[in-house]
Scaffold this motif. Structure first.
Motif, PDB file in Angstrom:
ATOM      1  N   VAL A 108     -29.376  -3.511   5.120  1.00 36.92           N
ATOM      2  CA  VAL A 108     -29.818  -3.061   5.484  1.00 36.92           C
ATOM      3  C   VAL A 108     -29.095  -2.820   7.194  1.00 36.92           C
ATOM      4  N   GLU A 109     -29.319  -4.552   7.664  1.00 37.28           N
ATOM      5  CA  GLU A 109     -28.171  -4.696   8.551  1.00 37.28           C
ATOM      6  C   GLU A 109     -26.039  -4.397   8.303  1.00 37.28           C
ATOM      7  N   LYS A 110     -26.084  -3.915   7.294  1.00 33.63           N
ATOM      8  CA  LYS A 110     -24.430  -4.209   6.505  1.00 33.63           C
ATOM      9  C   LYS A 110     -24.438  -2.638   6.798  1.00 33.63           C
ATOM     10  N   ALA A 111     -25.359  -1.855   6.152  1.00 33.87           N
ATOM     11  CA  ALA A 111     -24.699  -0.462   6.091  1.00 33.87           C
ATOM     12  C   ALA A 111     -25.380   0.362   7.597  1.00 33.87           C
ATOM     13  N   VAL A 112     -26.154  -0.450   8.991  1.00 37.94           N
ATOM     14  CA  VAL A 112     -26.077   0.902   9.971  1.00 37.94           C
ATOM     15  C   VAL A 112     -24.364  -0.342  10.345  1.00 37.94           C
ATOM     16  N   LYS A 113     -23.918  -1.045  10.269  1.00 37.81           N
ATOM     17  CA  LYS A 113     -22.503  -1.247  10.142  1.00 37.81           C
ATOM     18  C   LYS A 113     -21.444  -0.098  10.184  1.00 37.81           C
ATOM     19  N   ALA A 114     -22.229  -0.248   8.838  1.00 35.21           N
ATOM     20  CA  ALA A 114     -21.052   0.852   7.666  1.00 35.21           C
ATOM     21  C   ALA A 114     -21.023   1.884   8.615  1.00 35.21           C
ATOM     22  N   LEU A 115     -22.258   2.286   8.767  1.00 38.35           N
ATOM     23  CA  LEU A 115     -22.448   4.012   9.189  1.00 38.35           C
ATOM     24  C   LEU A 115     -21.617   3.766  10.926  1.00 38.35           C
ATOM     25  N   ARG A 116     -21.827   2.482  11.654  1.00 46.04           N
ATOM     26  CA  ARG A 116     -21.222   3.157  12.774  1.00 46.04           C
ATOM     27  C   ARG A 116     -19.676   3.510  12.757  1.00 46.04           C
ATOM     28  N   LYS A 117     -19.059   2.443  12.296  1.00 45.03           N
ATOM     29  CA  LYS A 117     -17.898   2.589  11.320  1.00 45.03           C
ATOM     30  C   LYS A 117     -17.071   3.265  11.215  1.00 45.03           C
TER      31      LYS A 117
ATOM     32  N   LYS B  38     -35.645   4.522   3.531  1.00 45.20           N
ATOM     33  CA  LYS B  38     -35.149   4.656   1.782  1.00 45.20           C
ATOM     34  C   LYS B  38     -34.979   2.970   1.748  1.00 45.20           C
ATOM     35  N   ILE B  39     -35.208   2.202   3.649  1.00 39.95           N
ATOM     36  CA  ILE B  39     -34.986   0.852   3.618  1.00 39.95           C
ATOM     37  C   ILE B  39     -35.913  -0.176   3.069  1.00 39.95           C
ATOM     38  N   ASP B  40     -36.859   0.053   1.978  1.00 36.11           N
ATOM     39  CA  ASP B  40     -37.806  -0.802   2.017  1.00 36.11           C
ATOM     40  C   ASP B  40     -37.814  -0.505   0.129  1.00 36.11           C
ATOM     41  N   ALA B  41     -36.328  -0.425  -0.478  1.00 35.90           N
ATOM     42  CA  ALA B  41     -35.484  -0.905  -1.091  1.00 35.90           C
ATOM     43  C   ALA B  41     -34.280  -1.436  -1.420  1.00 35.90           C
ATOM     44  N   LEU B  42     -34.349  -2.094   0.194  1.00 41.41           N
ATOM     45  CA  LEU B  42     -33.076  -3.475   1.199  1.00 41.41           C
ATOM     46  C   LEU B  42     -33.589  -4.521   1.432  1.00 41.41           C
ATOM     47  N   ASP B  43     -32.875  -4.924   1.684  1.00 44.66           N
ATOM     48  CA  ASP B  43     -33.398  -6.517   2.257  1.00 44.66           C
ATOM     49  C   ASP B  43     -32.887  -5.960   2.921  1.00 44.66           C
ATOM     50  N   ALA B  44     -33.395  -6.970   4.381  1.00 43.87           N
ATOM     51  CA  ALA B  44     -32.903  -7.108   6.395  1.00 43.87           C
ATOM     52  C   ALA B  44     -31.128  -7.202   6.382  1.00 43.87           C
ATOM     53  N   ARG B  45     -30.318  -8.147   5.255  1.00 43.15           N
ATOM     54  CA  ARG B  45     -29.521  -8.207   5.702  1.00 43.15           C
ATOM     55  C   ARG B  45     -28.363  -6.956   5.195  1.00 43.15           C
TER      56      ARG B  45
ATOM     57  N   ASP C  55     -29.939   8.053   2.081  1.00 43.05           N
ATOM     58  CA  ASP C  55     -30.029   7.441   1.186  1.00 43.05           C
ATOM     59  C   ASP C  55     -29.952   5.638   1.283  1.00 43.05           C
ATOM     60  N   GLY C  56     -30.274   5.183   2.035  1.00 41.75           N
ATOM     61  CA  GLY C  56     -30.126   4.137   1.841  1.00 41.75           C
ATOM     62  C   GLY C  56     -29.520   2.920   0.981  1.00 41.75           C
ATOM     63  N   ALA C  57     -29.786   3.357  -0.517  1.00 41.22           N
ATOM     64  CA  ALA C  57     -30.051   2.670  -1.707  1.00 41.22           C
ATOM     65  C   ALA C  57     -28.866   3.376  -2.682  1.00 41.22           C
ATOM     66  N   SER C  58     -27.968   4.407  -1.713  1.00 44.97           N
ATOM     67  CA  SER C  58     -27.258   5.288  -2.534  1.00 44.97           C
ATOM     68  C   SER C  58     -25.475   4.220  -2.499  1.00 44.97           C
ATOM     69  N   PRO C  59     -24.911   3.653  -3.345  1.00 44.55           N
ATOM     70  CA  PRO C  59     -23.909   2.761  -3.812  1.00 44.55           C
ATOM     71  C   PRO C  59     -22.753   3.692  -2.559  1.00 44.55           C
ATOM     72  N   THR C  60     -22.644   4.586  -2.483  1.00 43.65           N
ATOM     73  CA  THR C  60     -21.578   5.784  -1.757  1.00 43.65           C
ATOM     74  C   THR C  60     -22.164   6.109  -0.759  1.00 43.65           C
TER      75      THR C  60
ATOM     76  N   PRO D  58     -32.556   2.916  11.551  1.00 40.74           N
ATOM     77  CA  PRO D  58     -33.350   2.021   9.850  1.00 40.74           C
ATOM     78  C   PRO D  58     -34.914   2.805   9.774  1.00 40.74           C
ATOM     79  N   LEU D  59     -34.962   3.629   8.507  1.00 37.42           N
ATOM     80  CA  LEU D  59     -36.397   3.912   8.440  1.00 37.42           C
ATOM     81  C   LEU D  59     -36.344   4.174   6.776  1.00 37.42           C
ATOM     82  N   SER D  60     -38.211   3.920   6.877  1.00 37.73           N
ATOM     83  CA  SER D  60     -38.791   4.505   5.531  1.00 37.73           C
ATOM     84  C   SER D  60     -39.302   5.118   5.544  1.00 37.73           C
ATOM     85  N   GLY D  61     -40.131   6.660   4.497  1.00 38.64           N
ATOM     86  CA  GLY D  61     -40.769   8.026   4.314  1.00 38.64           C
ATOM     87  C   GLY D  61     -41.625   7.796   4.284  1.00 38.64           C
TER      88      GLY D  61
END
Length: 343
Positions: A289-298, A280-287, A245-250, A306-309
């Motif tokens: 999404v990019e931040k979340a992707v970097k955090a997951l790769r780290k 659920k990237i439809d609930a996020l802005d581009a910035r 869930d891309g919108a999750s705070p954790t 990124p995707l939205s079902g």
């Protein structure tokens, strides 16, 4: 139809019929001699994988399968009738285990595969078989062999190319409904999915099967939530899709929870090729999404898409990536091992 992936079954093959002790008694026939026939064979118990089944629910209502005994032999050299076999029809992907629940007897992974679970006893010989030059009138026959009785476990592991894993409400059912004709239950509360579901996914003219299992939570390997009982259904998958869930705070903690549960389960799940879907990237802005992707790769995620079902954004890219991994796994499975003998 209810879903059931475990069943305990009692089976017993039939005993062979007894041989007959008989002598020919006809008018004007002197010294007719022995004419007792053999007993018939007892019925076998088989298991067969068939198409069109995806649950073991039939074995909740009937757990005992006993084959009939063979008929005894009779005079005039008549052999007793053999009993009919019993066939347990199970879904493709069913494992058959001993009563201890661990020792594997057979793994039926293709439609039409059969395995003999309990062999019926042979029929006994009639006294005709014991006639010799020095024993012209034998007065004994053999009893039939006893049948085999055993307890087995049936365990279904759905056969799919790709498996969906993730926390509850990560959007797995929504994703499966968006990419296939499957219609899983979708709601805004956790544990909407209570049993695994399958869907056929088409992308670029090719098809593959995707499995959705109930959501995992921290401690699932210890029995929390629905536990990890359904992870067996993704053991056969070529690739795992870990949805988050891309919108999750954790977000990063959510990723690590599922990774730990896969490692705790074992059976090679942690080593399988795995794609990470930031849903659920439809609930996020581009910035964001990019931040979340970097955090997951780290955190250790090798490939994050990124995707939205719900809106379909990025879904085709994910399906193409899945298909590529599946094709690679199939090619590796079909290729001969290095150094293997070739004709």
């Amino acid at each position: 139809m209810k879903f059931l992936d475990h069943a305990r079954v009692e089976i017993r093959s039939g005993a062979g019929g007894a041989g007959c002790v008989s002598f020919r008694r006809e008018k004007f026939v002197e010294f007719g001699g022995p004419d007792g026939g053999d007993g018939g064979k007892g019925g076998d118990v088989w298991a067969e994988a068939v198409d069109g089944l995806n649950t073991l629910i039939d074995y909740r209502y009937q757990q005992h399968f006993f084959a009939r005994n063979g008929q005894p032999g009779a005079g005039k050299q008549r052999t007793g009738r053999s009993a009919e076999d019993i066939v347990l029809r199970v879904p493709v992907g069913t494992e058959i285990l001993e009563d201890d629940g661990e020792t594997l007897v057979a793994d039926l992974t293709r439609a039409g595969e059969r395995v003999l679970l309990a062999q019926g006893g042979n029929g006994g010989w009639g006294n005709l078989r014991f006639k010799t030059s020095t024993n012209q009138a034998p007065r004994h026959a053999n009893p039939g062999q006893e049948g085999v009785e055993r307890t087995i476990w049936l365990r279904l592991k759905l056969i799919a190319d790709a498996g969906l894993v993730g926390l509850p409400n990560a959007g797995k059912s929504t994703f499966l409904a968006a990419v296939s004709n499957a219609r899983p239950k979708i709601a805004d509360y956790p544990f909407t999915t209570l049993h695994p579901g399958l869907g056929v996914v088409a992308v670029d003219g090719a098809e593959f099967v995707m499995a959705d299992i109930p959501g995992l939570i921290e401690g699932a390997s210890e029995g929390r939530g629905l536990g990890d009982a359904f992870l067996g259904h993704v053991e056969r998958c070529a690739v795992l899709l870990h949805l988050l869930d891309g919108a999750s705070p954790t977000l990063v903690a959510d990723y690590k929870v599922i990774r730990r549960e896969l490692e705790a389960y074992g059976q090679g799940l942690a080593e399988k090729p795995r794609l990470t879907g930031l849903n659920k990237i439809d609930a996020l802005d581009a910035r964001a999404v990019e931040k979340a992707v970097k955090a997951l790769r780290k955190a250790g995620a090798e490939e994050v898409l990124p995707l939205s079902g719900a809106t379909g954004q990025g879904v085709q890219d994910m399906l193409r990536a899945l298909r590529s991994r599946i094709d690679a796994a199939r090619a590796a499975g079909a290729a001969p091992a290095e150094g293997a003998w070739r004709p």
